[in-house]
Design a protein around this motif. Sequence first.
Motif, PDB file in Angstrom:
ATOM      1  N   GLY B  63       0.801  -1.221   0.000  1.00 30.90           N
ATOM      2  CA  GLY B  63       0.000   0.000   0.000  1.00 30.90           C
ATOM      3  C   GLY B  63       0.833   1.270   0.000  1.00 30.90           C
ATOM      4  O   GLY B  63       0.460   2.270  -0.616  1.00 30.90           O
ATOM      5  N   ARG B  64       1.961   1.255   0.707  1.00 32.31           N
ATOM      6  CA  ARG B  64       2.786   2.450   0.764  1.00 32.31           C
ATOM      7  C   ARG B  64       3.444   2.744  -0.577  1.00 32.31           C
ATOM      8  O   ARG B  64       3.871   3.873  -0.841  1.00 32.31           O
ATOM      9  N   PRO B  67       1.061   4.806  -4.211  1.00 33.70           N
ATOM     10  CA  PRO B  67       1.011   6.215  -4.652  1.00 33.70           C
ATOM     11  C   PRO B  67       2.330   6.728  -5.218  1.00 33.70           C
ATOM     12  O   PRO B  67       2.349   7.781  -5.846  1.00 33.70           O
ATOM     13  N   LYS B 126       3.126  23.454  -6.684  1.00 30.85           N
ATOM     14  CA  LYS B 126       2.636  22.853  -5.439  1.00 30.85           C
ATOM     15  C   LYS B 126       1.704  21.674  -5.685  1.00 30.85           C
ATOM     16  O   LYS B 126       1.409  20.917  -4.771  1.00 30.85           O
ATOM     17  N   HIS B 127       1.218  21.533  -6.898  1.00 33.45           N
ATOM     18  CA  HIS B 127       0.337  20.415  -7.214  1.00 33.45           C
ATOM     19  C   HIS B 127       1.104  19.191  -7.709  1.00 33.45           C
ATOM     20  O   HIS B 127       0.510  18.174  -8.041  1.00 33.45           O
ATOM     21  N   VAL B 128       2.421  19.295  -7.783  1.00 34.21           N
ATOM     22  CA  VAL B 128       3.231  18.177  -8.274  1.00 34.21           C
ATOM     23  C   VAL B 128       3.600  17.270  -7.104  1.00 34.21           C
ATOM     24  O   VAL B 128       4.058  17.738  -6.065  1.00 34.21           O
ATOM     25  N   SER B 129       3.404  15.974  -7.303  1.00 39.71           N
ATOM     26  CA  SER B 129       3.711  14.994  -6.255  1.00 39.71           C
ATOM     27  C   SER B 129       5.185  15.030  -5.883  1.00 39.71           C
ATOM     28  O   SER B 129       6.059  15.121  -6.753  1.00 39.71           O
ATOM     29  N   ALA B 130       5.460  14.910  -4.581  1.00 42.34           N
ATOM     30  CA  ALA B 130       6.853  14.796  -4.129  1.00 42.34           C
ATOM     31  C   ALA B 130       7.513  13.568  -4.745  1.00 42.34           C
ATOM     32  O   ALA B 130       8.729  13.542  -4.952  1.00 42.34           O
ATOM     33  N   TYR B 131       6.694  12.553  -5.062  1.00 34.31           N
ATOM     34  CA  TYR B 131       7.249  11.313  -5.624  1.00 34.31           C
ATOM     35  C   TYR B 131       7.689  11.462  -7.075  1.00 34.31           C
ATOM     36  O   TYR B 131       8.339  10.582  -7.624  1.00 34.31           O
ATOM     37  N   SER B 133       9.933  13.205  -7.783  1.00 34.46           N
ATOM     38  CA  SER B 133      11.378  13.313  -7.672  1.00 34.46           C
ATOM     39  C   SER B 133      12.094  12.043  -8.117  1.00 34.46           C
ATOM     40  O   SER B 133      13.270  12.087  -8.428  1.00 34.46           O
ATOM     41  N   PHE B 134      11.384  10.905  -8.122  1.00 35.61           N
ATOM     42  CA  PHE B 134      12.048   9.682  -8.623  1.00 35.61           C
ATOM     43  C   PHE B 134      11.149   8.755  -9.430  1.00 35.61           C
ATOM     44  O   PHE B 134      11.639   7.923 -10.172  1.00 35.61           O
TER      45      PHE B 134
END
Lengths: 91, 410
Positions: B63-64, B67, B126-131, B133-134
């Motif tokens: 689950g982690r 996203p 600000k609407h871009v996922s932190a994820y 990044s990879f």
Amino acid sequence: MTELTLDGLITIMRECAGEDEAVDLDGGVEDTPFDELGYDSLALMEAASRVGRDYGVDLPEDALGRVRTPGEFLTLVNDRLAAVTAAGGAL
Amino acid sequence: MSRTVVTGIGVIAPTGLTLPEHWSATLRGENRIDRISLFDPERYPSRLAGEVRGFVPAERVPGRLVPQTDRMTRFAIAAADGAFADAAVDTTGLSPLEMGVVTANSSGGFDFGQRELQNLHANSPKHVSAYMSFAWFYAVNSGQLSIRHNLRGPAGVLVAEQAGGLAAVAQARRRVRAGTRVVLTGGVDSPLCPYGLAALMAGGRLSTRDDPRTAYLPFDADAAGQVPGEGGALLVVEEAEAARARGARVYGQIAGYGATFDPRPGSGRPPNLRRAIEVALDDAEAAPADIGVVFADAAAVPELDRVEADALAAVFGPRGVPVTAPKAGTGRLSSGAAPLDLVGALLTLREGSIPPTANTTVDPGYGIDLVVGAPRPVEATAALVVARGVGGFNTAMVVRTESRTGRNPR
């Protein structure tokens, strides 16, 4: 401005960072460190970004970096929200 | 030189979500090319693909991780779980530094990347996922698999379009020879989003036909380009004696590898695919007559089919070896295609049955003995896989099973 509740935060964490199968997020986790809940710093960034958009509040990275538990996260967000409200919604 | 053997296989492909499911569909020569369902392809000139159907991320991915992963990485996580379960290797007894991961990639996490770029341009940073990044990197499958299985030894990613699939396995073999105990390798890709499809269309090789049975016809006089697909295979490879010592079931050996690069277009010099095949045979200390089947690159672009057919005829003689291209029924899986063909080659040798090439009617002018219609029996201990990458990459790999007479392979 609506306060962020623990239920609201958990819902956001689930939606934007997923859920560790080994953890029960519904078991009163206010004071459980995020890392024990399976969430790392990137998950917190993602949640902070989402909270920022949904609640119209900016969470500074240095303050976010000191947050260890959901309870501390809620305090940070709701203090900021109160400050925004006090400033007439224009912080 | 130590030998590197395959002890575990995990497959996520248009032909199935498990190895047995994949292999039975492949032997039946099923056509899994269909109209794209992942998005509405109506406005695109190419509208067909080999999709992975029935994959439920929540059932196969923690689950982690859901996203933070692109579709291709979810496939990779599921395929790696399958490969390690199949290898039945107890990694808890090994140092994490003795285990590595080398995958190929071609698309990157384009679906994830497209969504976040749309968030950026339609809304704000600000609407871009932190994820982001990879999650869209070429290296993300290797990274996520390294974390998930605690593979802290040599790691890397090879990017050479389809050729990367063999290049990664060759690199894994180098790491095993250098002493790494277990290496997870192969490739899994998914270019099936508008961004990925547009990138492939820009390459100019995609078929624009709408009939799934005639869109991708390698070595056919009616060939009209390629159809993309998604998925691939991941393999657990180990040193042969170590695998034997732990009682592992061995599919076969990664016996030889050759890689060449084509001359620049217009140079007048000949293509170098033939030499890649010869280098792979030499590396395997195999003669052309030892090879029981060739899994072809099968471009379905007439001049590229000609180059491959000529190279095979030059090495094996006209119609000198059975050739097959199961990818005709799945589309081309980018970096996942060649690892899936390695799986096909190993199972063909083990079971003595060459899977057919779907849909194609071979043009006799190519001078190749293409297996079509039904599986063909074969008795051999070595097979060749050919994979080319856009831009001039040529690769070839020989796999070998243990000799049926019990002698050590040459």
